[in-house]
Design an enzyme around this catalytic site. Sequence first.
Site, mmCIF file in Angstrom:
data_model
loop_
_atom_site.group_PDB
_atom_site.id
_atom_site.type_symbol
_atom_site.label_atom_id
_atom_site.label_comp_id
_atom_site.label_asym_id
_atom_site.label_seq_id
_atom_site.Cartn_x
_atom_site.Cartn_y
_atom_site.Cartn_z
ATOM 1 N N ASP A 22 53.440 38.311 41.156
ATOM 2 C CA ASP A 22 53.517 37.123 40.320
ATOM 3 C C ASP A 22 54.914 37.186 39.689
ATOM 4 O O ASP A 22 55.547 38.252 39.691
ATOM 5 C CB ASP A 22 52.411 37.176 39.251
ATOM 6 C CG ASP A 22 52.539 36.084 38.226
ATOM 7 O OD1 ASP A 22 52.633 34.909 38.624
ATOM 8 O OD2 ASP A 22 52.567 36.403 37.025
ATOM 9 N N ASP A 24 56.344 35.143 36.358
ATOM 10 C CA ASP A 24 56.415 35.064 34.891
ATOM 11 C C ASP A 24 55.322 35.926 34.267
ATOM 12 O O ASP A 24 54.140 35.733 34.525
ATOM 13 C CB ASP A 24 56.272 33.604 34.446
ATOM 14 C CG ASP A 24 56.669 33.376 33.001
ATOM 15 O OD1 ASP A 24 57.316 34.259 32.402
ATOM 16 O OD2 ASP A 24 56.340 32.300 32.478
ATOM 17 N N ASP A 165 49.598 39.339 36.173
ATOM 18 C CA ASP A 165 49.341 39.606 34.759
ATOM 19 C C ASP A 165 48.186 38.795 34.183
ATOM 20 O O ASP A 165 47.949 38.851 32.976
ATOM 21 C CB ASP A 165 50.599 39.336 33.936
ATOM 22 C CG ASP A 165 50.950 37.857 33.885
ATOM 23 O OD1 ASP A 165 50.808 37.161 34.909
ATOM 24 O OD2 ASP A 165 51.368 37.393 32.807
#
Length: 190
Positions: A22, A24, A165
């Site tokens: 991922d 950001d 995240d």
Amino acid sequence: MMDGTQSDARRPLDGFDAAVWDLDGTLVRLPVDWDRVTRDVAAVFESAGHDVPGTDLWDLLQRADGTDLAQEVETTIADHERAEAIHAERLPYADAVGGFDAEGVCSLNCEDACRTALDVHGLTPHVDAVVGRDTVAARKPDPAPLLETIRRLGVDADDVVFVGDSPRDEEAARRADVAFRYVDDASLRR
């Protein structure tokens, strides 16, 4: 194929040939003012005569899908992301990029912003595929973006770990039947 989030939970990170990251919150932090973006997207709806009280950005993005507002909403969000991508803060786990035979990025950010943030931090040479929110028709947690990233890498999904995240990332991995690790997992430290 294994249940990526269950059976591979103890497989060491170096046991995977490929990683999909991922962006950001995982490799970098984009300093986007998401409240401002939400207001700007709400203004797109309001200018078209739609009431949008109390709706968050991702709900607005979904509401725009399949309407004549979709392109303007996407452009509004992407403009903010692109403007801030050059200011992206490198996060510690970006140091793990480059440690696999094949690596990709699968993000809810627009593809241009992903590429800019990767360039800013010298990660582009290690990333073989980038799939952003606007690259394919579906968005995480739909598995399509993750599967497209893996397809572009040319590797078998059993040999891939997706690192993210958020529960949305974990859900995308589960639905794609791909191993998943949260970015703060101690096994990512090399």
